[in-house]
Design a protein around this motif. Structure first.
Motif, PDB file in Angstrom:
ATOM      1  N   LEU A 186       0.841  -1.203   0.000  1.00 21.97           N
ATOM      2  CA  LEU A 186       0.000   0.000   0.000  1.00 21.97           C
ATOM      3  C   LEU A 186       0.875   1.251   0.000  1.00 21.97           C
ATOM      4  CD1 LEU A 186      -2.955   0.824   0.060  1.00 21.97           C
ATOM      5  CD2 LEU A 186      -2.903   0.597   2.548  1.00 21.97           C
ATOM      6  N   MET A 187       1.996   1.193   0.709  1.00 24.33           N
ATOM      7  CA  MET A 187       2.928   2.328   0.734  1.00 24.33           C
ATOM      8  C   MET A 187       3.472   2.592  -0.666  1.00 24.33           C
ATOM      9  SD  MET A 187       6.403   2.955   0.386  1.00 24.33           S
ATOM     10  CE  MET A 187       7.410   1.584   0.943  1.00 24.33           C
ATOM     11  N   ARG A 188       4.001   1.555  -1.321  1.00 25.02           N
ATOM     12  CA  ARG A 188       4.615   1.739  -2.634  1.00 25.02           C
ATOM     13  C   ARG A 188       3.576   2.225  -3.648  1.00 25.02           C
ATOM     14  NH1 ARG A 188       9.045   3.228  -3.488  1.00 25.02           N
ATOM     15  NH2 ARG A 188       9.903   1.638  -2.109  1.00 25.02           N
ATOM     16  N   LEU A 227       6.115   9.380   3.697  1.00 23.12           N
ATOM     17  CA  LEU A 227       7.543   9.607   3.494  1.00 23.12           C
ATOM     18  C   LEU A 227       8.281   8.301   3.204  1.00 23.12           C
ATOM     19  CD1 LEU A 227       8.209  12.243   6.286  1.00 23.12           C
ATOM     20  CD2 LEU A 227       7.656  12.629   3.878  1.00 23.12           C
ATOM     21  N   ALA A 228       7.956   7.238   3.947  1.00 20.19           N
ATOM     22  CA  ALA A 228       8.547   5.913   3.714  1.00 20.19           C
ATOM     23  C   ALA A 228      10.067   5.965   3.668  1.00 20.19           C
ATOM     24  CB  ALA A 228       7.960   5.291   2.444  1.00 20.19           C
ATOM     25  N   GLU A 229      10.649   6.542   4.671  1.00 19.36           N
ATOM     26  CA  GLU A 229      12.095   6.782   4.659  1.00 19.36           C
ATOM     27  C   GLU A 229      12.939   5.515   4.622  1.00 19.36           C
ATOM     28  OE1 GLU A 229      12.533   9.408   7.988  1.00 19.36           O
ATOM     29  OE2 GLU A 229      12.180  11.167   6.731  1.00 19.36           O
ATOM     30  N   CYS A 230      12.428   4.412   5.132  1.00 18.46           N
ATOM     31  CA  CYS A 230      13.235   3.178   5.137  1.00 18.46           C
ATOM     32  C   CYS A 230      13.033   2.363   3.862  1.00 18.46           C
ATOM     33  CB  CYS A 230      12.931   2.333   6.372  1.00 18.46           C
ATOM     34  SG  CYS A 230      11.343   1.473   6.312  1.00 18.46           S
ATOM     35  N   GLY A 231      12.168   2.821   2.998  1.00 21.48           N
ATOM     36  CA  GLY A 231      11.960   2.122   1.732  1.00 21.48           C
ATOM     37  C   GLY A 231      11.046   0.922   1.816  1.00 21.48           C
ATOM     38  N   GLY A 232      10.464   0.710   2.985  1.00 22.46           N
ATOM     39  CA  GLY A 232       9.481  -0.369   3.086  1.00 22.46           C
ATOM     40  C   GLY A 232       9.909  -1.571   3.891  1.00 22.46           C
ATOM     41  N   VAL A 233      10.947  -1.414   4.718  1.00 21.11           N
ATOM     42  CA  VAL A 233      11.413  -2.562   5.508  1.00 21.11           C
ATOM     43  C   VAL A 233      10.943  -2.481   6.970  1.00 21.11           C
ATOM     44  CG1 VAL A 233      13.358  -3.038   4.011  1.00 21.11           C
ATOM     45  CG2 VAL A 233      13.666  -1.492   5.953  1.00 21.11           C
ATOM     46  N   ALA A 234       9.911  -1.700   7.213  1.00 22.53           N
ATOM     47  CA  ALA A 234       9.255  -1.655   8.526  1.00 22.53           C
ATOM     48  C   ALA A 234      10.167  -1.185   9.643  1.00 22.53           C
ATOM     49  CB  ALA A 234       8.647  -3.023   8.871  1.00 22.53           C
ATOM     50  N   SER A 235      11.047  -0.236   9.344  1.00 21.30           N
ATOM     51  CA  SER A 235      11.941   0.229  10.408  1.00 21.30           C
ATOM     52  C   SER A 235      11.856   1.722  10.699  1.00 21.30           C
ATOM     53  CB  SER A 235      13.391  -0.119  10.073  1.00 21.30           C
ATOM     54  OG  SER A 235      13.815   0.576   8.924  1.00 21.30           O
ATOM     55  N   CYS A 236      11.095   2.485   9.892  1.00 24.51           N
ATOM     56  CA  CYS A 236      11.092   3.941  10.112  1.00 24.51           C
ATOM     57  C   CYS A 236       9.788   4.468  10.703  1.00 24.51           C
ATOM     58  CB  CYS A 236      11.381   4.674   8.808  1.00 24.51           C
ATOM     59  SG  CYS A 236      10.045   4.601   7.590  1.00 24.51           S
ATOM     60  N   GLY A 237       8.703   3.845  10.405  1.00 23.50           N
ATOM     61  CA  GLY A 237       7.407   4.308  10.917  1.00 23.50           C
ATOM     62  C   GLY A 237       6.864   5.535  10.208  1.00 23.50           C
ATOM     63  N   THR A 238       7.452   5.917   9.084  1.00 24.95           N
ATOM     64  CA  THR A 238       6.959   7.111   8.383  1.00 24.95           C
ATOM     65  C   THR A 238       5.991   6.772   7.254  1.00 24.95           C
ATOM     66  OG1 THR A 238       8.853   7.189   6.875  1.00 24.95           O
ATOM     67  CG2 THR A 238       9.035   8.426   8.941  1.00 24.95           C
ATOM     68  N   CYS A 239       5.385   5.611   7.351  1.00 24.74           N
ATOM     69  CA  CYS A 239       4.374   5.226   6.355  1.00 24.74           C
ATOM     70  C   CYS A 239       3.075   4.832   7.036  1.00 24.74           C
ATOM     71  CB  CYS A 239       4.876   4.058   5.511  1.00 24.74           C
ATOM     72  SG  CYS A 239       4.971   2.509   6.440  1.00 24.74           S
ATOM     73  N   LYS A 240       2.887   5.320   8.258  1.00 18.69           N
ATOM     74  CA  LYS A 240       1.729   4.865   9.033  1.00 18.69           C
ATOM     75  C   LYS A 240       0.421   5.387   8.458  1.00 18.69           C
ATOM     76  CE  LYS A 240       4.222   4.296  13.363  1.00 18.69           C
ATOM     77  NZ  LYS A 240       4.447   4.805  14.727  1.00 18.69           N
ATOM     78  N   ARG A 293      -1.463   1.270  11.273  1.00 19.89           N
ATOM     79  CA  ARG A 293      -0.714   0.210  10.601  1.00 19.89           C
ATOM     80  C   ARG A 293       0.440   0.823   9.808  1.00 19.89           C
ATOM     81  NH1 ARG A 293      -3.437  -4.696   9.758  1.00 19.89           N
ATOM     82  NH2 ARG A 293      -1.378  -5.331   8.972  1.00 19.89           N
ATOM     83  N   LEU A 294       1.379  -0.044   9.457  1.00 19.74           N
ATOM     84  CA  LEU A 294       2.445   0.359   8.544  1.00 19.74           C
ATOM     85  C   LEU A 294       1.979   0.018   7.126  1.00 19.74           C
ATOM     86  CD1 LEU A 294       5.651  -1.022  10.330  1.00 19.74           C
ATOM     87  CD2 LEU A 294       4.673   1.288  10.483  1.00 19.74           C
ATOM     88  N   SER A 295       1.837   1.026   6.283  1.00 16.89           N
ATOM     89  CA  SER A 295       1.315   0.751   4.944  1.00 16.89           C
ATOM     90  C   SER A 295       2.301  -0.055   4.103  1.00 16.89           C
ATOM     91  CB  SER A 295       0.943   2.053   4.235  1.00 16.89           C
ATOM     92  OG  SER A 295       2.062   2.895   4.067  1.00 16.89           O
ATOM     93  N   CYS A 296       3.570  -0.077   4.486  1.00 21.83           N
ATOM     94  CA  CYS A 296       4.539  -0.871   3.724  1.00 21.83           C
ATOM     95  C   CYS A 296       4.369  -2.366   3.977  1.00 21.83           C
ATOM     96  CB  CYS A 296       5.964  -0.433   4.032  1.00 21.83           C
ATOM     97  SG  CYS A 296       6.531  -0.786   5.707  1.00 21.83           S
ATOM     98  N   GLN A 297       3.605  -2.733   4.984  1.00 24.88           N
ATOM     99  CA  GLN A 297       3.431  -4.141   5.318  1.00 24.88           C
ATOM    100  C   GLN A 297       2.087  -4.694   4.846  1.00 24.88           C
ATOM    101  OE1 GLN A 297       6.204  -5.843   6.724  1.00 24.88           O
ATOM    102  NE2 GLN A 297       6.955  -3.882   5.920  1.00 24.88           N
TER     103      GLN A 297
HETATM  104  S1  FES Z   1       8.307   2.565   4.945  1.00 27.11           S
HETATM  105 FE1  FES Z   1       9.453   2.569   6.771  1.00 27.11          FE
HETATM  106  S2  FES Z   1       8.160   1.535   8.164  1.00 27.11           S
HETATM  107 FE2  FES Z   1       7.047   1.503   6.329  1.00 27.11          FE
END
Ligand code: FES
Length: 103
Positions: A24-26, A37-50, A80-84
């Motif tokens: 959903l993030m991508r 923002l998705a600063e970590c690129g989608g690996v669930a470590s930044c929390g900027t895709c909530k 939720r994290l949209s990258c997940q």
């Molecule tokens: S993009 Fe970083 S936690 Fe989802």
């Protein structure tokens, strides 16, 4: 492709077709939704895709696994994290609210 509505932090509703198989993030980023923002690129470590889901929409998505849940410990129900979250056709009409990013 399911149509998903994103409610920005400013309250604007933007509906986009999001390709099946993307997170959903991508999908949101590629559709030009700027609040993620998705600063970590989608690996669930930044929390900027909530995102924030109301009860009806939250029930349409599988629950967070332990790893995602550990990133949401301090957040209210429905966050939720949209990258997940992987987009599939069952998400047609989903409505998600973009969470404000905190630093
Ligand atoms: S993009 Fe970083 S936690 Fe989802």
């Amino acid at each position: 492709m399911p149509e998903i509505t994103f409610v920005t932090t400013a309250g604007e509703e933007i509906t986009k077709e999001i390709p099946v198989g993307l997170s959903l993030m991508r999908g949101a980023v590629e559709a030009g939704i700027n609040d993620i923002l998705a600063e970590c690129g989608g690996v669930a470590s930044c929390g900027t895709c909530k995102i924030i889901l109301d009860e009806a929409n939250a029930g349409r998505i599988p629950p967070a696994d332990a790893f995602e849940g550990s990133m949401l410990e301090d957040d209210p129900e429905g966050w939720r994290l949209s990258c997940q979250i992987i987009v599939d056709d069952t998400l047609e009409g989903l409505v998600v609210r973009l969470a404000p990013t905190e630093y």
